[in-house]
Design an enzyme around this catalytic site. Structure first.
Site, short mmCIF file in Angstrom:
data_model
loop_
_atom_site.label_atom_id
_atom_site.label_comp_id
_atom_site.label_asym_id
_atom_site.label_seq_id
_atom_site.Cartn_x
_atom_site.Cartn_y
_atom_site.Cartn_z
N TYR A 145 0.84 -1.20 0.00
CA TYR A 145 0.00 0.00 0.00
C TYR A 145 0.88 1.25 0.00
CZ TYR A 145 -3.78 3.23 1.00
OH TYR A 145 -4.68 4.27 0.92
N ASP B 236 -17.72 3.51 -7.82
CA ASP B 236 -16.63 4.01 -6.97
C ASP B 236 -16.59 5.53 -7.05
OD1 ASP B 236 -14.36 4.57 -5.56
OD2 ASP B 236 -13.13 3.03 -6.51
#
Length: 714
Positions: free
Chosen positions: A465, A629
């Site tokens: 990440y 989204d």
């Protein structure tokens, strides 16, 4: 799936014929430099043309996936393992204890309650909100007496939701309906009403239009939403505003920010009406939050002049930051505090795993808390008068287990242990430290089934990440278990940009140091290859959101290093990300192309969309996103996939995009959607590695990492 002597899977030799994606002539000029944006039209999420493109791409992708011989077997195995009862820690509201439970394959977990008579009943079942299970319960808050509950629901995974109010005793709705709420908490002021935050409904697309003025409102029960009073944010432009009432109901605490790091902090006395809003922190150089109010003192978590965090105390009569006094000082480990049972609990991250300590409100250390093993711990929160608290423990080979905790004695007991059909003793998790490009030591946890050989032939999934101060700590996943059953290695690298080592670690992966994150990830891949866990022929990289950017950057910078790339809901257009929804709030981490010529050039140099080159052999790529989204708009993924397909020769590895319909950034996604997507990702990955699943095969050979730190089931 049951392959005693697995044969290599044969990938299709037929060249893929991609749908034709038209190129427009849109060009933007940044500081005198023209940059073409031929797929700008795909940003229009309301157009029939974009909808047609989505349909064509999904048809191509699902046709491809349907030809993978072991796709259904992977899905069936994942469904079987996923089908176990999951129960949350209970929490008390009024005369009832509440808890969430999922029988196994329910699309959404159900909220139950247990009354004085000991009988359990369904309190709120989100599975009844929609026929397909894509409407979710995102939060619920009870007033202090427990007689009223306000809850927020999300449809199709959207960040936009609505708040409904229920009489918690009769379970009947009151008729309150607060629409178009985004990035909000819910906090009651007695039984009269509650505070919430949202943006004014934007013009144009609710999915992609820019939202950058957040406000805190108060809704009084029995009045229409249009009458709701603005408490903070009128005339003061802030992208993120929140408000919450202290447990004793005395103070409203207000936070305000323009980015995902750095908050102002204010308070409003709800008993003495004439005092007005008082400033606690009047700058955006740190993050602070009020943990509690007790006997005229505020207990505050802050990283101001403390990159790893500390707890301070402030007198409400003089609460300005200059008057704060340290209560739990900063340590070498990153702090995440909570309160419950009349104590303060300090949970720390030490090399990406948890340790915990208990303190009194005077700052006296009570004890180190004995945890079940090396992994991730969360919880210890609760009301001041609770005699029993709860916490959860998990790691990569231990399903999330709930423990009860007696704060008086420090004794822990298993409260709920899930029954998952696997033997954790057959797996091992080890932590290693490797050197990044500039010599920085980076931790990585590698998990696999015991007995695999260090021969470079193991299918390996590298996950990362590296952003927004978010820490990747060990957590159990059924999908990862299926991957490891099939001979796979699962590796998680704790990259700079995350929060594992505090604010300095975070800042080292932001703006013009963002390349550090990609270098850390690439170095993780090289470590796995050099240590013979895997090789470029068997290495996949995966990440979502900011992690999707990570995968996009790594695959365009070092395409020869990876066999498969799996960018999910990624930030892939770094020149325009800040023009959509709340994207401008990510500028602390990224900077923007409007900041300066130097910042524009730095972003363009790594922006995945702008670094795809014709003729380069990229890894087999499966882009994943959701059509709803509204955090990282799907246009990022649409444009990236279109550019990649245009640059890919017909005999190269596939460049596909899988677009979930009626799904958002990930939160609230139904179990059915989640299993289907994860199964497709694993099938695609193994298929392009020419690897058949190996579950049932017998592994033998080298024991790995005997001298390395072991993360074993406690």
């Amino acid at each position: 799936m049951n392959a005693q002597s697995p044969k290599p899977a044969k990938a299709s030799q037929q060249p893929i014929k991609y749908p034709v994606t038209k190129k427009g002539k849109t060009t933007d000029t940044y500081f005198g430099t023209a940059v073409a944006d031929p797929y700008r039209w795909l940003e229009d999420d309301r157009s029939d043309e974009t909808a047609k493109w989505v349909t064509e791409q999904n048809k191509l992708t699902f046709d491809y996936l349907s030809k993978i011989p072991f796709r259904d077997a992977i899905k069936k195995r994942m469904e079987k393992l996923w089908n176990y009862e999951r129960i949350s820690a209970p929490f008390r509201e009024g005369d009832f204890y509440y808890y969430y439970k999922n029988d196994g394959l329910q699309n959404q977990s159900v909220l139950y309650r247990n009354g004085k008579d000991g009988r359990d009943e369904v309190f709120l079942d989100p599975n009844t909100f929609s026929a397909d299970g894509t409407t979710s319960l995102t939060q619920i808050e009870f007033n202090k007496e427990g007689g009223l509950a306000a809850y927020m629901i999300s449809e199709g995974g959207s960040d936009w939701g609505k708040i409904l109010v229920m009489d918690a005793i009769t379970k009947k709705l009151t008729g309150e309906n607060i629409q178009n709420v985004k990035f909000s908490g819910i906090s009651w002021n007695g039984s009269d009403g509650f505070y919430y935050s949202t943006y004014e409904k934007p013009e144009g697309s609710l999915l992609s239009a820019k939202t950058d003025t957040h406000k805190l409102y108060y809704h009084k029960l029995g009045t229409p939403q249009k009458s709701d009073k603005v408490i903070f944010g009128e005339g003061e432009k802030r992208r993120y505003v929140g408000g919450y009432v202290t447990d004793d109901g005395r103070y409203l605490i207000i936070t305000a920010a323009n980015s995902t790091s750095g908050k102002e902090l204010f308070m409003l006395d709800l008993k003495e009406k004439g005092k007005g809003i008082v400033t606690l922190v009047g700058h955006l150089d740190s993050d602070s939050r009020v943990l509690d109010h007790k006997d005229g003192k505020l207990y505050i978590y802050t990283n101001f002049n403390a990159p790893n965090g500390k707890v301070v105390v402030a007198d409400v009569s003089n609460p300005a930051q200059a008057n704060w006094k340290d209560l739990i000082p900063q340590t070498e480990n990153v702090l995440s505090p909570s309160t419950g049972g009349g104590y303060i609990f300090a949970t720390y991250i030490k090399d990406a795993v948890s340790v915990a300590e208990q303190f009194t409100y005077s700052g006296k250390k009570v004890r180190d808390i004995s945890l079940p093993g090396l992994g991730s711990v969360s919880g210890f929160g609760g009301k001041k008068d609770e005699k029993t608290l709860y916490y959860s423990f998990t790691n990569y080979i231990t399903p999330g287990t709930i423990y009860s905790y007696d704060p008086a004695s420090g004794k822990s007991e298993v409260y709920q242990k899930p029954n998952v059909n696997f033997n954790s003793g057959e797996y091992v998790s080890e932590q290693v430290f490797y050197s990044s490009k500039d010599g920085t030591k980076i931790p990585m946890i590698i998990t696999y089934k015991k007995g695999i050989q260090l021969d470079g032939n193991n299918p390996t999934m590298l996950y990362g990440y590296g952003g927004f101060n978010i820490s990747l700590t060990p957590a159990f996943s059924v999908a990862n278990l299926v991957w490891m059953e099939n001979g796979g290695v699962y590796a998680v690298a704790n990259l700079r940009g995350g929060g594992e080592y505090g604010r300095k670690w975070h800042d080292a992966g932001t703006k013009m140091q963002k390349q550090n994150v990609f270098d850390d990830f690439i170095a993780a891949a090289e470590y796995l290859i050099n240590s013979k866990y895997t090789s470029p022929e068997y290495l996949a990289i995966r990440g979502g959101s900011n992690g999707g950017l990570l995968v996009g950057a790594a695959m365009t910078q070092r395409p020869e290093l990876f066999k498969v790339a799996l960018p999910a809901v990624g930030v892939l257009d770094m020149l325009r990300y800040h023009t959509f929804t709340s994207g401008a709030g990510w500028a602390y981490d990224y900077g923007t192309s409007a900041d300066s010529d130097a910042m524009f050039r730095y972003l363009k140099a790594y922006s995945p969309l702008h670094n795809i080159k014709p003729g380069v052999k990229y890894p087999a790529t499966l882009v994943t996103t959701g059509d709803h989204d509204d955090r990282v708009v799907p246009a990022h993924s649409f444009k990236f996939a279109a550019e990649l397909q245009a640059a890919t020769s017909s005999d190269s590895a596939p460049a596909l995009i899988r677009i979930d319909v009626n799904a958002g950034h990930g939160a609230g996604k139904s179990v059915a959607q989640t299993i289907a997507e994860l199964s497709d990702i694993q099938a695609f990955t193994l298929y392009n590695m020419r690897k058949a699943p190996q579950r049932g095969g017998k592994a033998g050979g080298t024991r790995l990492g005997k001298k390395r730190q072991q993360l074993r089931k406690g």
